[in-house]
Design an enzyme around this catalytic site. Structure first.
Site, PDB file in Angstrom:
ATOM      1  N   HIS A  51     -28.562 -24.667  -8.588  1.00 44.78           N
ATOM      2  CA  HIS A  51     -29.583 -24.220  -9.448  1.00 44.78           C
ATOM      3  C   HIS A  51     -30.788 -23.321  -8.755  1.00 44.78           C
ATOM      4  O   HIS A  51     -30.529 -23.502  -7.537  1.00 44.78           O
ATOM      5  CB  HIS A  51     -30.133 -25.044 -10.512  1.00 44.78           C
ATOM      6  N   HIS A  53     -33.768 -23.635  -8.141  1.00 41.11           N
ATOM      7  CA  HIS A  53     -35.076 -24.192  -7.598  1.00 41.11           C
ATOM      8  C   HIS A  53     -35.177 -24.010  -5.909  1.00 41.11           C
ATOM      9  O   HIS A  53     -34.164 -23.888  -5.134  1.00 41.11           O
ATOM     10  CB  HIS A  53     -35.333 -25.861  -7.949  1.00 41.11           C
ATOM     11  N   ASP A  55     -36.249 -25.825  -3.423  1.00 39.79           N
ATOM     12  CA  ASP A  55     -35.845 -26.734  -2.604  1.00 39.79           C
ATOM     13  C   ASP A  55     -34.345 -26.785  -2.597  1.00 39.79           C
ATOM     14  O   ASP A  55     -33.867 -27.809  -2.136  1.00 39.79           O
ATOM     15  CB  ASP A  55     -36.710 -27.811  -2.960  1.00 39.79           C
ATOM     16  N   HIS A  56     -33.625 -25.815  -3.164  1.00 36.65           N
ATOM     17  CA  HIS A  56     -32.078 -25.935  -3.310  1.00 36.65           C
ATOM     18  C   HIS A  56     -31.558 -24.564  -2.642  1.00 36.65           C
ATOM     19  O   HIS A  56     -30.502 -24.645  -2.217  1.00 36.65           O
ATOM     20  CB  HIS A  56     -31.459 -26.222  -4.480  1.00 36.65           C
ATOM     21  N   HIS A 110     -31.808 -29.908 -16.537  1.00 34.79           N
ATOM     22  CA  HIS A 110     -32.927 -29.785 -15.645  1.00 34.79           C
ATOM     23  C   HIS A 110     -33.489 -28.386 -15.621  1.00 34.79           C
ATOM     24  O   HIS A 110     -34.603 -28.041 -15.631  1.00 34.79           O
ATOM     25  CB  HIS A 110     -32.435 -30.373 -14.293  1.00 34.79           C
ATOM     26  N   ASP A 129     -29.901 -31.368  -9.409  1.00 34.81           N
ATOM     27  CA  ASP A 129     -30.775 -32.298  -9.806  1.00 34.81           C
ATOM     28  C   ASP A 129     -30.709 -32.773 -11.285  1.00 34.81           C
ATOM     29  O   ASP A 129     -31.456 -32.981 -12.097  1.00 34.81           O
ATOM     30  CB  ASP A 129     -32.243 -31.561  -9.777  1.00 34.81           C
ATOM     31  N   HIS A 167     -31.581 -35.254  -4.362  1.00 31.72           N
ATOM     32  CA  HIS A 167     -32.523 -35.734  -3.547  1.00 31.72           C
ATOM     33  C   HIS A 167     -32.153 -37.319  -3.473  1.00 31.72           C
ATOM     34  O   HIS A 167     -31.340 -37.750  -4.067  1.00 31.72           O
ATOM     35  CB  HIS A 167     -33.677 -35.910  -4.643  1.00 31.72           C
TER      36      HIS A 167
END
Ligand code: ZN
Length: 207
Positions: A51, A53, A55-56, A110, A129, A167
């Protein structure tokens, strides 16, 4: 045969290095340095995103620049917010990493463009996530109904499926789970194992 190396990134993110027949893929590249360290001088063949985001996919542009031959794969539904991408994916698509085959599942909730990579033969799912160990992701964009449907699909995977999530939230989610089911002995044993791993600085994924 699918080998998976867990790569801790940022504060509590996980990227994953997949290897099958010497073909290498990274899932959810958060941070470049730990991924390069895991590669040990080898070249990436695929970069997979679950996805949009940051942090990905934070290291996606840098890795694509460093390994221009690597194919970047991401959800068609995220076409307006992930770049650069070589192949857009939709529900039911198949991808091949060496001899390992994954099916693409569209699992919104999400985010509205979230996908998972389901390796049925390797008994592994990379679900970003959406699902965590003992918990699930926040509803940033999707509806509760979408999330429920996505989780129900993941729940129906065979019990031996290894869940590679985005995570390290096991102890936090576990504390909450234990407050709901204080007499669940299986949960207590599971958390005990997780605590030992975390005390050694090791990932609880997959557990
Ligand atoms: Zn996310």
């Amino acid at each position: 045969m699918l080998n998976v190396k867990v790569i801790p990134c940022l504060t509590d993110n996980y990227s994953y290095l997949l290897e099958s027949d010497s073909v290498l893929a990274v899932v959810d590249p958060s941070e470049e340095a730990p991924i390069l360290a895991a590669l040990e001088g080898r070249k990436l063949d695929f970069i997979l995103a679950t996805h949009h985001h940051h942090d990905h996919i934070g290291a996606l542009p840098a890795l694509k620049a460093r390994f221009p031959q690597a194919q970047v794969l991401a959800a068609q539904a995220d076409a307006h917010r992930i770049a650069p991408v070589d192949r857009w994916l939709v529900e039911g698509d198949q991808i091949k990493i060496g001899s390992a085959v994954a099916e693409v599942w569209f699992i919104p909730g999400h985010t509205t463009g979230h996908i998972a990579y389901v390796f049925k033969q390797g008994a592994a799912v990379f679900c970003g996530d959406t699902l965590f160990t003992l918990g699930c992701g926040r509803l940033f964009e999707g509806t509760p109904a979408q999330m429920w449907q996505s989780l129900a699909r993941l729940r129906a995977l065979p019990a031996d499926t290894r869940v590679f999530c985005g995570h390290e939230y096991t102890l936090e989610s576990g504390a909450y789970a234990a407050s709901i089911e204080p007499t669940n002995l299986y949960l207590q044993k599971y958390l005990q194992k997780a605590k030992v791993l975390r005390a050694q600085g090791l990932p609880t994924i997959p557990l």
